[in-house]
Design a protein around this motif. Structure first.
Motif, PDB file in Angstrom:
ATOM      1  N   ARG A 124       3.551 -25.718 -11.628  1.00  0.00           N
ATOM      2  CA  ARG A 124       4.002 -26.697 -10.633  1.00  0.00           C
ATOM      3  C   ARG A 124       2.933 -26.839  -9.555  1.00  0.00           C
ATOM      4  O   ARG A 124       2.317 -25.856  -9.131  1.00  0.00           O
ATOM      5  CB  ARG A 124       5.329 -26.251 -10.018  1.00  0.00           C
ATOM      6  CG  ARG A 124       5.286 -24.842  -9.472  1.00  0.00           C
ATOM      7  CD  ARG A 124       6.626 -24.340  -8.963  1.00  0.00           C
ATOM      8  NE  ARG A 124       6.569 -22.911  -8.702  1.00  0.00           N
ATOM      9  CZ  ARG A 124       6.070 -22.351  -7.597  1.00  0.00           C
ATOM     10  NH1 ARG A 124       5.568 -23.129  -6.644  1.00  0.00           N
ATOM     11  NH2 ARG A 124       6.055 -21.045  -7.452  1.00  0.00           N
ATOM     12  N   ASN A 148       3.047 -27.434  -6.368  1.00  0.00           N
ATOM     13  CA  ASN A 148       3.211 -26.864  -5.027  1.00  0.00           C
ATOM     14  C   ASN A 148       2.854 -25.383  -4.979  1.00  0.00           C
ATOM     15  O   ASN A 148       3.033 -24.730  -3.957  1.00  0.00           O
ATOM     16  CB  ASN A 148       4.626 -27.108  -4.484  1.00  0.00           C
ATOM     17  CG  ASN A 148       5.701 -26.396  -5.280  1.00  0.00           C
ATOM     18  OD1 ASN A 148       5.473 -25.952  -6.407  1.00  0.00           O
ATOM     19  ND2 ASN A 148       6.890 -26.295  -4.705  1.00  0.00           N
ATOM     20  N   LYS A 205      -2.786 -25.403  -7.635  1.00  0.00           N
ATOM     21  CA  LYS A 205      -3.636 -26.373  -6.935  1.00  0.00           C
ATOM     22  C   LYS A 205      -5.118 -26.106  -7.197  1.00  0.00           C
ATOM     23  O   LYS A 205      -5.909 -27.033  -7.378  1.00  0.00           O
ATOM     24  CB  LYS A 205      -3.372 -26.323  -5.430  1.00  0.00           C
ATOM     25  CG  LYS A 205      -2.074 -26.931  -4.966  1.00  0.00           C
ATOM     26  CD  LYS A 205      -1.973 -26.821  -3.446  1.00  0.00           C
ATOM     27  CE  LYS A 205      -0.711 -27.432  -2.907  1.00  0.00           C
ATOM     28  NZ  LYS A 205      -0.660 -27.348  -1.429  1.00  0.00           N
ATOM     29  N   THR A 217      -3.318 -25.085   3.942  1.00  0.00           N
ATOM     30  CA  THR A 217      -2.097 -24.511   4.496  1.00  0.00           C
ATOM     31  C   THR A 217      -2.336 -24.021   5.916  1.00  0.00           C
ATOM     32  O   THR A 217      -1.528 -24.261   6.823  1.00  0.00           O
ATOM     33  CB  THR A 217      -1.598 -23.359   3.614  1.00  0.00           C
ATOM     34  OG1 THR A 217      -1.374 -23.855   2.292  1.00  0.00           O
ATOM     35  CG2 THR A 217      -0.314 -22.761   4.148  1.00  0.00           C
ATOM     36  N   LEU A 267       3.632 -29.360   2.050  1.00  0.00           N
ATOM     37  CA  LEU A 267       3.892 -27.960   1.768  1.00  0.00           C
ATOM     38  C   LEU A 267       5.362 -27.776   1.403  1.00  0.00           C
ATOM     39  O   LEU A 267       6.246 -28.326   2.042  1.00  0.00           O
ATOM     40  CB  LEU A 267       3.566 -27.097   2.987  1.00  0.00           C
ATOM     41  CG  LEU A 267       2.099 -27.092   3.442  1.00  0.00           C
ATOM     42  CD1 LEU A 267       1.955 -26.249   4.709  1.00  0.00           C
ATOM     43  CD2 LEU A 267       1.180 -26.563   2.354  1.00  0.00           C
ATOM     44  N   SER A 268       5.592 -27.008   0.358  1.00  0.00           N
ATOM     45  CA  SER A 268       6.973 -26.769  -0.059  1.00  0.00           C
ATOM     46  C   SER A 268       7.067 -25.451  -0.820  1.00  0.00           C
ATOM     47  O   SER A 268       6.070 -24.842  -1.141  1.00  0.00           O
ATOM     48  CB  SER A 268       7.462 -27.918  -0.947  1.00  0.00           C
ATOM     49  OG  SER A 268       6.722 -28.001  -2.135  1.00  0.00           O
TER      50      SER A 268
END
Length: 205
Positions: free
Chosen positions: A7, A9, A14, A169, A204-205
């Protein structure tokens, strides 16, 4: 064709998704982990119940690999050697910062999870302690970037990718930061890279 399982997030996913764009690698990404759970086929490739994992169809017989920074090194060696210095000393400098990223990530983890996933205030004792520890490391990182513009020397490379993800972040979380001119300049350069903007700079999650 590279398949990236994970995923977006996830900080570690990433890294790989951004790297694939930087390297011009044909790829697809399939959500896995977190709310998406894990399939039996995925766990056969990566029994650690972690993400990401890649499959590289260009390797005869197929090839899968997990651990995000190992994936970055593999992709650079196999598909984009210009992003990994040939000189052993420069390569080692980059590898050092790729490994140090986990120290930074651990310091920042409680602030990230507390603010983003638990709805805590920056004045929460655990969150504020995490912020203070992260800032201390960011100041050390800023000093290093005062010596070289990128983490393995004069040119952008895979060494910049792990900390690049965590820098987003760091600069996005709502807390006060001291002046970090070298880190700020380096980060500004990353935000201009299309792969960074599309794969890293998401909510952001």
């Amino acid at each position: 064709m590279i398949t990236i399982w994970g995923r977006l997030n996830s900080h570690n996913v990433k890294k790989v998704a951004w790297a694939a764009i930087e390297m011009g690698i044909e790829h697809r990404r399939i959500d896995m982990g977190g709310a998406f759970g894990f399939t039996d086929d995925y766990l056969a490739m990566n029994p650690n119940r972690l993400i990401p994992t890649i499959e590289d169809d260009s390797v005869p017989g197929g090839f899968s690999l997990w651990e995000s920074n190992a994936i970055l090194r593999y992709l650079a060696d196999a598909h984009a050697p210009h992003l990994r210095p040939e000189a052993p000393a420069e390569r080692a400098q980059g590898d050092k910062w790729m490994d140090w990223q986990f120290t930074f990530a651990e310091a920042q983890r409680t602030a990230f999870q507390g603010i983003v996933r638990q709805g805590k205030d920056v004045n929460d004792p655990q969150v504020s302690a995490s912020i203070a520890a992260t800032i201390k490391l960011a100041e050390r990182f800023d000093a290093a970037l005062g010596q070289t513009p990128f983490l393995a020397g004069k040119a952008f490379g895979i060494a910049d990718i792990p900390m690049g993800v965590y820098a987003y972040t760091f600069f996005t979380l709502p807390f006060e930061r001291p002046s970090l001119p070298n880190m700020e300049d380096w980060y500004a350069g990353l935000t201009a890279r299309p792969g960074y903007a599309s794969q890293v700079m998401i909510p952001l999650s």
